[in-house]
Design a protein around this motif. Structure first.
Motif, PDB file in Angstrom:
ATOM      1  N   LEU A 135       0.828  -1.212   0.000  1.00 34.77           N
ATOM      2  CA  LEU A 135       0.000   0.000   0.000  1.00 34.77           C
ATOM      3  C   LEU A 135       0.862   1.261   0.000  1.00 34.77           C
ATOM      4  N   MET A 136       1.984   1.223   0.689  1.00 38.94           N
ATOM      5  CA  MET A 136       2.849   2.405   0.739  1.00 38.94           C
ATOM      6  C   MET A 136       3.462   2.725  -0.620  1.00 38.94           C
ATOM      7  N   THR A 137       3.513   1.758  -1.522  1.00 40.75           N
ATOM      8  CA  THR A 137       4.005   2.041  -2.879  1.00 40.75           C
ATOM      9  C   THR A 137       2.967   2.816  -3.686  1.00 40.75           C
ATOM     10  N   GLN A 138       1.732   2.882  -3.174  1.00 37.29           N
ATOM     11  CA  GLN A 138       0.648   3.571  -3.869  1.00 37.29           C
ATOM     12  C   GLN A 138       0.481   5.017  -3.409  1.00 37.29           C
ATOM     13  N   ARG A 139       1.249   5.444  -2.399  1.00 39.67           N
ATOM     14  CA  ARG A 139       1.108   6.815  -1.896  1.00 39.67           C
ATOM     15  C   ARG A 139       1.392   7.828  -2.984  1.00 39.67           C
ATOM     16  N   ASN A 140       0.637   8.918  -2.927  1.00 37.73           N
ATOM     17  CA  ASN A 140       0.797   9.995  -3.888  1.00 37.73           C
ATOM     18  C   ASN A 140       0.280  11.261  -3.216  1.00 37.73           C
ATOM     19  N   LEU A 141       1.130  12.229  -3.032  1.00 34.60           N
ATOM     20  CA  LEU A 141       0.725  13.454  -2.337  1.00 34.60           C
ATOM     21  C   LEU A 141      -0.404  14.182  -3.046  1.00 34.60           C
ATOM     22  N   ALA A 151      -2.728  12.544  -4.648  1.00 35.52           N
ATOM     23  CA  ALA A 151      -3.859  11.636  -4.444  1.00 35.52           C
ATOM     24  C   ALA A 151      -4.839  11.679  -5.616  1.00 35.52           C
ATOM     25  N   ALA A 152      -4.381  11.161  -6.734  1.00 36.48           N
ATOM     26  CA  ALA A 152      -5.175  11.194  -7.956  1.00 36.48           C
ATOM     27  C   ALA A 152      -6.352  10.226  -7.941  1.00 36.48           C
ATOM     28  N   ASN A 153      -6.308   9.187  -7.108  1.00 37.89           N
ATOM     29  CA  ASN A 153      -7.426   8.245  -7.059  1.00 37.89           C
ATOM     30  C   ASN A 153      -7.681   7.800  -5.620  1.00 37.89           C
ATOM     31  N   GLU A 154      -8.721   7.007  -5.406  1.00 43.53           N
ATOM     32  CA  GLU A 154      -9.126   6.634  -4.056  1.00 43.53           C
ATOM     33  C   GLU A 154      -8.123   5.720  -3.362  1.00 43.53           C
ATOM     34  N   VAL A 155      -7.481   4.825  -4.102  1.00 48.39           N
ATOM     35  CA  VAL A 155      -6.476   3.945  -3.495  1.00 48.39           C
ATOM     36  C   VAL A 155      -5.297   4.781  -2.996  1.00 48.39           C
ATOM     37  N   GLN A 156      -4.903   5.775  -3.749  1.00 51.69           N
ATOM     38  CA  GLN A 156      -3.812   6.649  -3.321  1.00 51.69           C
ATOM     39  C   GLN A 156      -4.208   7.453  -2.086  1.00 51.69           C
ATOM     40  N   GLY A 170      -3.748   8.059   3.902  1.00 55.25           N
ATOM     41  CA  GLY A 170      -4.332   7.994   5.235  1.00 55.25           C
ATOM     42  C   GLY A 170      -3.708   6.899   6.071  1.00 55.25           C
ATOM     43  N   ALA A 171      -3.475   5.732   5.489  1.00 55.95           N
ATOM     44  CA  ALA A 171      -2.876   4.609   6.214  1.00 55.95           C
ATOM     45  C   ALA A 171      -1.465   4.942   6.684  1.00 55.95           C
ATOM     46  N   PHE A 172      -0.756   5.759   5.932  1.00 57.30           N
ATOM     47  CA  PHE A 172       0.603   6.159   6.300  1.00 57.30           C
ATOM     48  C   PHE A 172       0.628   6.823   7.676  1.00 57.30           C
ATOM     49  N   TYR A 173      -0.389   7.580   8.002  1.00 58.38           N
ATOM     50  CA  TYR A 173      -0.446   8.295   9.279  1.00 58.38           C
ATOM     51  C   TYR A 173      -1.119   7.493  10.395  1.00 58.38           C
ATOM     52  N   ASP A 174      -1.605   6.298  10.086  1.00 59.11           N
ATOM     53  CA  ASP A 174      -2.305   5.457  11.052  1.00 59.11           C
ATOM     54  C   ASP A 174      -1.294   4.599  11.813  1.00 59.11           C
TER      55      ASP A 174
END
Length: 73
Positions: free
Chosen positions: A9-15, A17-22, A27-31
């Motif tokens: 999931l962390m490979t999908q991060r995008n500041l 946030a072009a889509n819902e998975v990103q 959000g998960a990064f800060y959890d």
């Protein structure tokens, strides 16, 4: 052996946030309590349903999980 879902999931991060998975990944990064070592659908799904106010719809998790499984083949 499958890598943990969180690692993928962390490979999908995008500041941007072009889509819902990103957006979910951001959000998960800060959890701090996210089950980071798990590859178990039920464990992660249960956690998200009970704790993840940053996940707007479970459908996003389902989509991310499908992408995760496809990437592990």
């Amino acid at each position: 052996m499958r890598r943990p879902f969180y690692t993928w999931l962390m490979t999908q991060r995008n500041l941007v946030a072009a889509n819902e998975v990103q957006t979910f990944a951001n959000g998960a990064f800060y959890d701090q309590q996210f089950p980071k070592q798990s590859s178990d659908f039920d464990e992660i799904s249960r956690y998200l349903e009970e704790n993840a106010n940053y996940l707007h719809t479970v459908t996003t998790f389902d989509e991310a999980w499908s992408q995760y499984l496809a990437s592990e083949m």
